[in-house]
Design an enzyme around this catalytic site. Structure first.
Site, PDB file in Angstrom:
ATOM      1  CE1 TYR A 172     -38.044  60.908 -32.955  1.00  0.00           C
ATOM      2  CE2 TYR A 172     -37.040  62.920 -32.119  1.00  0.00           C
ATOM      3  CZ  TYR A 172     -37.004  61.545 -32.313  1.00  0.00           C
ATOM      4  OH  TYR A 172     -35.925  60.818 -31.858  1.00  0.00           O
TER       5      TYR A 172
ATOM      6  CB  SER B 109     -35.139  62.152 -28.544  1.00  0.00           C
ATOM      7  OG  SER B 109     -34.499  63.110 -29.363  1.00  0.00           O
TER       8      SER B 109
HETATM    9  N1  NAD Z   1     -30.969  58.614 -34.633  1.00  0.00           N
HETATM   10  C1  NAD Z   1     -30.925  59.629 -33.787  1.00  0.00           C
HETATM   11  O1  NAD Z   1     -30.227  60.627 -33.993  1.00  0.00           O
HETATM   12  C2  NAD Z   1     -31.736  59.568 -32.517  1.00  0.00           C
HETATM   13  C3  NAD Z   1     -31.492  60.532 -31.545  1.00  0.00           C
HETATM   14  C4  NAD Z   1     -32.208  60.488 -30.355  1.00  0.00           C
HETATM   15  C5  NAD Z   1     -33.139  59.486 -30.141  1.00  0.00           C
HETATM   16  N2  NAD Z   1     -33.361  58.569 -31.103  1.00  0.00           N
HETATM   17  C6  NAD Z   1     -34.350  57.514 -30.808  1.00  0.00           C
HETATM   18  O2  NAD Z   1     -33.712  56.260 -30.837  1.00  0.00           O
HETATM   19  C7  NAD Z   1     -34.617  55.264 -31.268  1.00  0.00           C
HETATM   20  C8  NAD Z   1     -34.007  54.489 -32.430  1.00  0.00           C
HETATM   21  O3  NAD Z   1     -33.723  55.388 -33.472  1.00  0.00           O
HETATM   22  P1  NAD Z   1     -32.775  55.021 -34.699  1.00  0.00           P
HETATM   23  O4  NAD Z   1     -32.130  56.260 -35.152  1.00  0.00           O
HETATM   24  O5  NAD Z   1     -31.934  53.862 -34.355  1.00  0.00           O
HETATM   25  O6  NAD Z   1     -33.880  54.623 -35.789  1.00  0.00           O
HETATM   26  P2  NAD Z   1     -33.793  53.658 -37.055  1.00  0.00           P
HETATM   27  O7  NAD Z   1     -34.805  54.160 -37.997  1.00  0.00           O
HETATM   28  O8  NAD Z   1     -32.382  53.509 -37.522  1.00  0.00           O
HETATM   29  O9  NAD Z   1     -34.255  52.248 -36.446  1.00  0.00           O
HETATM   30  C9  NAD Z   1     -35.528  52.087 -35.893  1.00  0.00           C
HETATM   31  C10 NAD Z   1     -35.901  50.604 -35.860  1.00  0.00           C
HETATM   32  O10 NAD Z   1     -37.202  50.515 -35.325  1.00  0.00           O
HETATM   33  C11 NAD Z   1     -37.981  49.630 -36.139  1.00  0.00           C
HETATM   34  N3  NAD Z   1     -39.393  50.013 -36.056  1.00  0.00           N
HETATM   35  C12 NAD Z   1     -39.995  51.080 -36.621  1.00  0.00           C
HETATM   36  N4  NAD Z   1     -41.306  51.075 -36.347  1.00  0.00           N
HETATM   37  C13 NAD Z   1     -41.542  49.988 -35.585  1.00  0.00           C
HETATM   38  C14 NAD Z   1     -42.713  49.429 -34.986  1.00  0.00           C
HETATM   39  N5  NAD Z   1     -43.927  49.995 -35.142  1.00  0.00           N
HETATM   40  N6  NAD Z   1     -42.592  48.294 -34.252  1.00  0.00           N
HETATM   41  C15 NAD Z   1     -41.381  47.704 -34.124  1.00  0.00           C
HETATM   42  N7  NAD Z   1     -40.254  48.159 -34.687  1.00  0.00           N
HETATM   43  C16 NAD Z   1     -40.330  49.305 -35.402  1.00  0.00           C
HETATM   44  C17 NAD Z   1     -37.416  49.788 -37.532  1.00  0.00           C
HETATM   45  O11 NAD Z   1     -37.713  48.658 -38.330  1.00  0.00           O
HETATM   46  C18 NAD Z   1     -35.913  49.954 -37.237  1.00  0.00           C
HETATM   47  O12 NAD Z   1     -35.260  48.702 -37.189  1.00  0.00           O
HETATM   48  C19 NAD Z   1     -35.917  55.989 -31.604  1.00  0.00           C
HETATM   49  O13 NAD Z   1     -36.807  55.917 -30.522  1.00  0.00           O
HETATM   50  C20 NAD Z   1     -35.458  57.418 -31.825  1.00  0.00           C
HETATM   51  O14 NAD Z   1     -36.475  58.345 -31.589  1.00  0.00           O
HETATM   52  C21 NAD Z   1     -32.673  58.577 -32.281  1.00  0.00           C
END
Ligand code: NAD
Length: 404
Positions: free
Chosen positions: A292, A279
């Site tokens: 986080y 991130s």
């Molecule tokens: N959304 C953003 O703005 C953003 C920005 C930078 C980085 N990220 C990173 O991208 C990644 C995905 O984020 P997102 O926004 O798509 O999140 P999201 O919440 O939309 O999706 C996350 C997915 O991970 C699954 N999950 C959660 N805990 C789990 C576990 N213990 N084991 C297996 N699966 C699990 C959930 O069921 C879900 O399908 C994360 O690592 C997040 O930190 C997100």
């Protein structure tokens, strides 16, 4: 010697002969007969991994001597038969893509194949960068929705087979069905996993080895966010976030690393990748969001350390650091999304609607928009294609975080 392990060694051996991805599916064979053209492997109970490599190499030399191939081609087995004490134990069906390997199993078609020998330094046209994942076996954790879903769809569209692993198996299965309908082939397979649970992760990697013969690209994407002030946040919430975002990446890398190292025994020139979806909060602090941000900073320490260790096995370890993915459910879900939460808690001064909140976050980005799946997949293709880099973090933030 377990069956998944042998599948990985056979896959690696065929990759080494051709320099191209291969798929291996296996069946337990009971007392059946060894098919006429199969590569016959006599493997003693308790044989070591290295010993099994020797058995495969020796058997192939003998098998090859009997098979003909056109000039400039190498004969390739489409079936390997493993037997112990004269009894057939398992058959492994091999082909260039998953559906062809499965068809060989169904039809019991062991006719040998031919392939062009591996050449190093294959040039990829930048306009066809997505070709770097064609026919590769890939894994996306947390792939059922959000960023993981976008990555999984793109990988499948580019010709990869993608294991979509998620705590939410139902969601992963639904997406898998959709992708397979769009792609008209077995492009996706769903798996249940909890990345914070070692046994669950180990079982997931065994299932991958047993259904495709190995892995080329592991994307550790599953992550959670629970914001909270350092003065107020419960330890339980802090631990919940850390267990998944930080410790979960260790667990994924541990078992991915073991599988990829095993494959390396028979495919020593083949490069594989572990990529953490980190991130921009892994590059700069995040106010009242320490669990986080701290976990993501720590993730980059793990990336660099694992990269140093695993380079010996031709495994690259890198991270992608996305900016805010504003179209995903984490931000845009009408009730639970961050736009709605930030509006309700008054986090954005003067904002009257979620549109105002979104505009506030877009305006923080020099490029005036959130990160998209397309932006991220480009970074992933770059990392896979770039053979001369490991232990790095690639920012994809529209200029919001600039490296210094
Ligand atoms: N959304 C953003 O703005 C953003 C920005 C930078 C980085 N990220 C990173 O991208 C990644 C995905 O984020 P997102 O926004 O798509 O999140 P999201 O919440 O939309 O999706 C996350 C997915 O991970 C699954 N999950 C959660 N805990 C789990 C576990 N213990 N084991 C297996 N699966 C699990 C959930 O069921 C879900 O399908 C994360 O690592 C997040 O930190 C997100």
């Amino acid at each position: 010697m377990i069956y998944g392990t042998i599948a990985v060694l056979i896959r690696g051996f065929c990759i080494d002969l051709t320099g191209k991805p291969q798929f291996v599916v296996y069946e337990r064979a009971g007392q059946g007969k060894i098919p006429a053209h199969a590569l016959a492997l006599e493997i003693r109970l308790g044989e070591s991994e290295e010993g099994t490599v020797g058995v495969i190499q020796k058997a192939y030399t003998a098998w090859k001597a009997e098979k003909s191939a056109a000039a400039g081609e190498v004969p390739l087995p489409s079936c390997a038969a493993v037997y112990t004490d004269g009894k057939l134990a398992a058959l492994y069906w091999i082909d260039n893509d998953l559906d062809s390997a499965r068809k060989r199993l169904t039809e019991q078609n062991d006719s040998p194949r031919a392939g062009t020998p591996a050449i190093s330094g294959e040039v990829i046209n930048a306009a066809e960068r997505a070709a770097v994942v064609k026919n590769r076996v890939t894994l996306v954790t947390g792939g059922a929705q959000g960023i993981g879903e976008e990555i999984a769809r793109s990988l499948a569209a580019a010709g990869a087979v993608v294991f979509i692993a998620d705590l939410n198996l139902e969601g992963a299965q639904k997406l898998t069905d959709q992708i397979n309908t769009i792609e008209q082939r077995t492009a996706a397979l769903a798996l249940a996993v909890n990345v914070a649970d070692e046994q669950s992760v180990e079982a997931m990697f065994s299932a991958i080895a047993e259904s495709s013969g190995g892995l080329d690209l592991c994307i550790s994407n599953a992550g959670v966010l629970k914001a909270g002030s350092v003065l107020e946040q419960d330890l339980a919430d802090f631990k919940f976030v850390t267990d998944i975002n930080y410790t979960g990446f260790f667990v994924i890398s541990k078992f991915a690393g073991r599988l990829l190292r095993l494959q390396h025994l028979t495919a020593p020139a083949w490069k594989t990748d572990i990529i953490q979806i980190n991130s921009k909060s892994g590059l700069e602090g995040s106010n009242k969001n320490g669990a986080y941000s701290g976990g993501k900073f720590g993730g980059l320490g793990l990336v660099a350390s694992f990269a140093m260790e695993l380079v010996e096995y031709n495994i690259k370890v890198n991270a992608v650091c996305p900016g805010n993915f504003l179209d995903g459910p984490l931000w845009s879900h009408p009730e639970k999304g961050l736009f709605a939460q930030y509006l309700n808690t008054g986090k954005v001064p003067g904002a009257k609607t979620v549109v105002d909140v979104r505009a506030f976050y877009e305006n923080k980005v020099p490029m005036k928009r959130g990160c998209t799946g397309k932006d991220l997949i480009r970074a992933i293709y770059y990392i896979v294609e770039q053979e001369y880099e490991t232990g790095q973090a690639v920012p994809v933030t529209g200029g919001q975080v600039m490296l210094h």
